[in-house]
Design an enzyme around this catalytic site. Sequence first.
Site, PDB file in Angstrom:
ATOM      1  N   HIS A  17       0.855  -1.184   0.000  1.00 48.04           N
ATOM      2  CA  HIS A  17       0.000   0.000   0.000  1.00 48.04           C
ATOM      3  C   HIS A  17       0.891   1.233   0.000  1.00 48.04           C
ATOM      4  CE1 HIS A  17       1.050  -0.539   4.178  1.00 48.04           C
ATOM      5  NE2 HIS A  17       0.369   0.521   4.589  1.00 48.04           N
ATOM      6  N   ASP A  36       5.841   4.495   5.005  1.00 49.48           N
ATOM      7  CA  ASP A  36       6.787   3.490   5.537  1.00 49.48           C
ATOM      8  C   ASP A  36       6.919   2.266   4.627  1.00 49.48           C
ATOM      9  OD1 ASP A  36       4.135   2.939   6.411  1.00 49.48           O
ATOM     10  OD2 ASP A  36       4.834   1.675   8.051  1.00 49.48           O
ATOM     11  N   ASP A  42       0.324  -4.514   7.741  1.00 47.59           N
ATOM     12  CA  ASP A  42      -0.664  -3.446   7.810  1.00 47.59           C
ATOM     13  C   ASP A  42      -2.072  -3.941   7.504  1.00 47.59           C
ATOM     14  OD1 ASP A  42       2.013  -2.343   7.444  1.00 47.59           O
ATOM     15  OD2 ASP A  42       0.995  -0.407   7.609  1.00 47.59           O
TER      16      ASP A  42
HETATM   17 ZN   LIG Z   1       3.225   0.227   7.801  1.00 48.60          ZN
HETATM   18 ZN   LIG Z   2      -0.050   1.347   6.627  1.00 46.27          ZN
END
Ligand SMILES: [Zn+2]
Ligand SMILES: [Zn+2]
Length: 305
Positions: free
Chosen positions: A61, A65, A206
Site C-alpha cells: 500500500h 513506511d 498493515d
Molecule cells: Zn506500515
Molecule cells: Zn499502513
Amino acid sequence: MLDVCLLGTGGMMPLPYRWLTALMLRSQGSSLLIDCGEGTQIALKEKGWSAKPIDVICFTHYHADHISGLPGLLLTMGNAERKEPLLLIGPKGLERVVGALRTIAPELPFEIQYHEIKEAEEELRIGTYVIYAYRVNHNILCYGYKVSILRAGKFQLEQAEQLKIPKKYWNRLQKGETIVDGEQRYTPEMVMGKTRRGIHVAYCTDTRPTDSIEKYAKDVDLFICEGMYGEKEKEAKAKEYKHMTFGEAAYLAKKAQVRQLWLTHFSPSLTHPEEYMEEVRKIFPRAKAGKDGMSTELYFIDEEV
Ligand SMILES: [Zn+2]
Ligand SMILES: [Zn+2]
C-alpha cells in the site's frame, strides 16, 4: 531454491537499530522486493545484497513506511547501470504515486513497467515467480502477497519408452512443450509425473486478520506477518488502526497451518519483541520474532500435491 531476507522489521518509522519492513527474495539470478520504505537500500547494503538484479517490486500500500524509499533505490539501480526493465506491482494509484516520487528520480537507464492490481485477488507469472496478490484490511487499500516457485512432476522415463516417444523430444516435453510430429502429437502430460510441491512464501503487513490471508498463507513454507503490538491488551488499538497483535498473527498462522511464522512491522514503542514470543509459541510453536537481516534458504521438498 529461494533465498529469503527480511531486510527490516519496523513499522511507521525507521529506528537506528531497525529498518522499515521489507522483504527480498532471490531465485535464479532474479530478485523480487516487497515494500520499500525509507532506508530499505541501506538495509540491503547491510545484508550485502545488490539492488541491481531486482526485477520486480511489489507494494502492499502507499503509506510512506512502505514506499518512500523507492526514488533512492531507483537511482542506485540506475547508478549500477541496470538496463533491463523493472516491473512495479501495487494497488490502484500505482502509476500516480510512483510518478510523483519519480519527479526526484527522473532519469533512469531502464524502463519502468507498471501492473496495477484491479481485482481482490490476482495471479501473475513473472520469470520464475508466481505472484499472488490478495486484498487485506487496512485503513487504506492494501494487499498481501504470496510468492511461489512451482515445480513440475518427475519425467517418467519408462512411460516415455513405452509410448515410443522419440528421445529427441524428451527435453522439450519436460519443459512443457507439446510436440506435433506428422500424425503424432506428444504432450507433457504423457510423460510427466504428478506436480510436486513448490516453494511458497506469504507476506502480509498493515492489516487486520482476514480470510484472504488465511487462504493464501495455507500451508506455506514461510509466513511473514505483521505484529504491530506485542501486548494482548493492545488488541483494541490494533483494531482501531487496522493492525494486528502478536497473538492475532499467531492464530492466523495456526489456522493457515503454515510451516513457519516470522513476525515483523513492530511498533516503534515495541523495543523487545522477543519478550512476547513465549505467549506466541503457546499458540503457534514454530514462530520467530523477525530481526533485521534475518534470512533463510528454502528448498524444494519432495511432496506430491
Ligand atoms: Zn506500515
Ligand atoms: Zn499502513
